[in-house]
Design a protein around this motif. Structure first.
Motif, PDB file in Angstrom:
ATOM      1  N   LYS A  50      -8.954   1.964  10.617  1.00  0.00           N
ATOM      2  CA  LYS A  50      -7.870   2.861  10.150  1.00  0.00           C
ATOM      3  C   LYS A  50      -6.502   2.287   9.890  1.00  0.00           C
ATOM      4  O   LYS A  50      -6.157   1.506  10.944  1.00  0.00           O
ATOM      5  N   TYR A  51      -5.643   2.486   8.872  1.00  0.00           N
ATOM      6  CA  TYR A  51      -4.349   2.074   8.855  1.00  0.00           C
ATOM      7  C   TYR A  51      -3.377   2.911   9.885  1.00  0.00           C
ATOM      8  O   TYR A  51      -3.297   3.985   9.638  1.00  0.00           O
ATOM      9  N   LYS A  52      -2.697   1.956  10.665  1.00  0.00           N
ATOM     10  CA  LYS A  52      -1.851   2.831  11.498  1.00  0.00           C
ATOM     11  C   LYS A  52      -0.330   2.614  11.028  1.00  0.00           C
ATOM     12  O   LYS A  52       0.469   3.326  10.955  1.00  0.00           O
ATOM     13  N   HIS A  53       0.226   1.345  10.723  1.00  0.00           N
ATOM     14  CA  HIS A  53       1.634   1.108  10.552  1.00  0.00           C
ATOM     15  C   HIS A  53       1.757  -0.327   9.813  1.00  0.00           C
ATOM     16  O   HIS A  53       0.874  -1.158   9.921  1.00  0.00           O
ATOM     17  N   ILE A  54       3.040  -0.539   9.365  1.00  0.00           N
ATOM     18  CA  ILE A  54       3.346  -1.927   8.768  1.00  0.00           C
ATOM     19  C   ILE A  54       3.502  -2.854   9.740  1.00  0.00           C
ATOM     20  O   ILE A  54       3.893  -2.840  11.092  1.00  0.00           O
ATOM     21  N   GLY A  55       2.870  -4.016   9.628  1.00  0.00           N
ATOM     22  CA  GLY A  55       2.566  -5.013  10.332  1.00  0.00           C
ATOM     23  C   GLY A  55       1.376  -5.141  11.016  1.00  0.00           C
ATOM     24  O   GLY A  55       1.046  -6.200  11.603  1.00  0.00           O
ATOM     25  N   GLN A  56       0.447  -4.323  10.819  1.00  0.00           N
ATOM     26  CA  GLN A  56      -0.841  -4.257  11.283  1.00  0.00           C
ATOM     27  C   GLN A  56      -1.514  -5.302  10.583  1.00  0.00           C
ATOM     28  O   GLN A  56      -1.397  -5.620   9.364  1.00  0.00           O
ATOM     29  N   VAL A  57      -2.468  -5.961  11.316  1.00  0.00           N
ATOM     30  CA  VAL A  57      -3.505  -6.997  10.673  1.00  0.00           C
ATOM     31  C   VAL A  57      -4.827  -6.433  10.302  1.00  0.00           C
ATOM     32  O   VAL A  57      -5.381  -5.611  10.893  1.00  0.00           O
ATOM     33  N   PHE A  58      -4.856  -6.792   8.859  1.00  0.00           N
ATOM     34  CA  PHE A  58      -6.422  -6.490   8.541  1.00  0.00           C
ATOM     35  C   PHE A  58      -7.210  -7.783   7.992  1.00  0.00           C
ATOM     36  O   PHE A  58      -6.673  -8.842   8.001  1.00  0.00           O
ATOM     37  N   MET A  59      -8.518  -7.633   7.947  1.00  0.00           N
ATOM     38  CA  MET A  59      -9.348  -8.824   7.463  1.00  0.00           C
ATOM     39  C   MET A  59      -9.970  -8.546   6.273  1.00  0.00           C
ATOM     40  O   MET A  59     -10.271  -7.677   5.936  1.00  0.00           O
ATOM     41  N   THR A  60      -9.771  -9.926   5.573  1.00  0.00           N
ATOM     42  CA  THR A  60     -10.308  -9.524   3.963  1.00  0.00           C
ATOM     43  C   THR A  60     -11.781  -9.778   4.175  1.00  0.00           C
ATOM     44  O   THR A  60     -12.295 -10.405   4.954  1.00  0.00           O
ATOM     45  N   VAL A  66      -4.756 -10.628   7.416  1.00  0.00           N
ATOM     46  CA  VAL A  66      -3.383 -10.456   6.444  1.00  0.00           C
ATOM     47  C   VAL A  66      -2.490  -9.379   7.247  1.00  0.00           C
ATOM     48  O   VAL A  66      -3.223  -8.248   7.977  1.00  0.00           O
ATOM     49  N   ALA A  67      -1.292  -9.394   7.332  1.00  0.00           N
ATOM     50  CA  ALA A  67      -0.231  -8.530   7.794  1.00  0.00           C
ATOM     51  C   ALA A  67       0.287  -7.654   6.866  1.00  0.00           C
ATOM     52  O   ALA A  67       0.617  -8.044   5.746  1.00  0.00           O
ATOM     53  N   ILE A  68       0.076  -6.345   6.962  1.00  0.00           N
ATOM     54  CA  ILE A  68       0.493  -5.218   5.969  1.00  0.00           C
ATOM     55  C   ILE A  68       2.021  -5.255   5.830  1.00  0.00           C
ATOM     56  O   ILE A  68       2.748  -5.116   6.892  1.00  0.00           O
ATOM     57  N   ILE A  69       2.692  -5.406   4.642  1.00  0.00           N
ATOM     58  CA  ILE A  69       4.126  -5.522   4.513  1.00  0.00           C
ATOM     59  C   ILE A  69       4.487  -4.023   3.739  1.00  0.00           C
ATOM     60  O   ILE A  69       5.578  -3.574   4.016  1.00  0.00           O
ATOM     61  N   LYS A  70       3.487  -3.517   2.891  1.00  0.00           N
ATOM     62  CA  LYS A  70       4.004  -2.564   2.210  1.00  0.00           C
ATOM     63  C   LYS A  70       2.626  -1.587   1.801  1.00  0.00           C
ATOM     64  O   LYS A  70       1.601  -2.327   1.762  1.00  0.00           O
ATOM     65  N   VAL A  71       2.704  -0.337   1.701  1.00  0.00           N
ATOM     66  CA  VAL A  71       1.513   0.557   1.461  1.00  0.00           C
ATOM     67  C   VAL A  71       1.782   1.403   0.110  1.00  0.00           C
ATOM     68  O   VAL A  71       2.873   2.046   0.034  1.00  0.00           O
ATOM     69  N   ASN A  72       1.037   1.455  -0.956  1.00  0.00           N
ATOM     70  CA  ASN A  72       1.190   2.424  -2.008  1.00  0.00           C
ATOM     71  C   ASN A  72      -0.202   3.060  -2.302  1.00  0.00           C
ATOM     72  O   ASN A  72      -1.184   2.378  -2.208  1.00  0.00           O
ATOM     73  N   PRO A  73       0.116   4.461  -2.646  1.00  0.00           N
ATOM     74  CA  PRO A  73      -1.008   5.342  -2.906  1.00  0.00           C
ATOM     75  C   PRO A  73      -1.711   4.775  -4.175  1.00  0.00           C
ATOM     76  O   PRO A  73      -0.754   4.199  -5.363  1.00  0.00           O
ATOM     77  N   VAL A  74      -3.024   4.422  -4.559  1.00  0.00           N
ATOM     78  CA  VAL A  74      -3.693   4.152  -5.637  1.00  0.00           C
ATOM     79  C   VAL A  74      -4.529   5.338  -6.279  1.00  0.00           C
ATOM     80  O   VAL A  74      -5.367   6.100  -5.341  1.00  0.00           O
ATOM     81  N   ALA A  75      -4.503   5.598  -7.546  1.00  0.00           N
ATOM     82  CA  ALA A  75      -5.300   6.443  -8.080  1.00  0.00           C
ATOM     83  C   ALA A  75      -6.794   5.924  -7.903  1.00  0.00           C
ATOM     84  O   ALA A  75      -6.987   4.888  -8.200  1.00  0.00           O
ATOM     85  N   SER A  90      -6.750  -4.006  15.518  1.00  0.00           N
ATOM     86  CA  SER A  90      -5.770  -3.164  16.347  1.00  0.00           C
ATOM     87  C   SER A  90      -4.547  -4.394  16.425  1.00  0.00           C
ATOM     88  O   SER A  90      -3.631  -3.872  17.098  1.00  0.00           O
ATOM     89  N   GLN A  91      -4.658  -5.417  15.959  1.00  0.00           N
ATOM     90  CA  GLN A  91      -3.506  -6.126  16.164  1.00  0.00           C
ATOM     91  C   GLN A  91      -2.316  -6.189  15.352  1.00  0.00           C
ATOM     92  O   GLN A  91      -2.529  -5.597  14.079  1.00  0.00           O
ATOM     93  N   GLN A  92      -1.117  -6.506  15.696  1.00  0.00           N
ATOM     94  CA  GLN A  92      -0.026  -6.475  14.648  1.00  0.00           C
ATOM     95  C   GLN A  92       0.620  -7.875  15.020  1.00  0.00           C
ATOM     96  O   GLN A  92       0.757  -8.583  15.871  1.00  0.00           O
ATOM     97  N   VAL A  93       1.413  -7.978  13.781  1.00  0.00           N
ATOM     98  CA  VAL A  93       2.587  -9.296  13.988  1.00  0.00           C
ATOM     99  C   VAL A  93       4.020  -8.760  14.325  1.00  0.00           C
ATOM    100  O   VAL A  93       4.191  -7.451  14.546  1.00  0.00           O
ATOM    101  N   ASP A  94       4.751  -9.547  14.739  1.00  0.00           N
ATOM    102  CA  ASP A  94       6.038  -9.196  15.227  1.00  0.00           C
ATOM    103  C   ASP A  94       7.021  -9.055  14.318  1.00  0.00           C
ATOM    104  O   ASP A  94       6.939  -9.369  12.954  1.00  0.00           O
ATOM    105  N   ASP A  95       8.167  -8.357  14.415  1.00  0.00           N
ATOM    106  CA  ASP A  95       9.164  -8.106  13.275  1.00  0.00           C
ATOM    107  C   ASP A  95       9.774  -8.967  12.451  1.00  0.00           C
ATOM    108  O   ASP A  95       9.795  -8.945  11.371  1.00  0.00           O
TER     109      ASP A  95
END
Length: 105
Positions: A50-60, A66-75, A90-95
């Motif tokens: 699940k997405y939790k917050h900006i800076g969270q790391v995901f795997m492609t 990849v660290a999440i910088i911005k989130v936008n809804p998509v139709a 569950s990992q995140q990058v620093d500020d």
């Protein structure tokens, strides 16, 4: 409104590709000139976690972190414009990484 079978909420995740340094800390993955670009992915039907917050790391799907910088809804109908991501971690990058990457938005 009818709930269409198999339909799910889709979000675009604008993120910065990461690599780890010798200490195992995340850093922005840069090209030969020391520059980097932001890229877009989206939640897919089989995305784990699940997405939790900006800076969270995901795997492609190519196992890129990849660290999440911005989130936008998509139709839902526009989802194929973006590559699905494989799973949230569950990992995140620093500020500092977030701030550096946000300069490219």
């Amino acid at each position: 409104m009818m709930n269409v079978k198999g339909k799910y909420e889709v979000f675009q995740y604008i993120g910065v590709p990461l690599e780890t340094n010798d200490s195992g800390q995340y850093q922005i993955k840069t090209d030969e000139e020391g520059d980097f670009k932001l890229h877009s992915w989206r939640t897919g039907k089989h995305t784990k976690g699940k997405y939790k917050h900006i800076g969270q790391v995901f795997m492609t799907e190519n196992n890129l972190m990849v660290a999440i910088i911005k989130v936008n809804p998509v139709a839902f109908k526009d989802r194929h414009e973006f590559t699905p991501l494989q799973r949230f971690t569950s990992q995140q990058v620093d500020d500092a990484i977030i701030a550096q990457a946000k300069q490219k938005l």
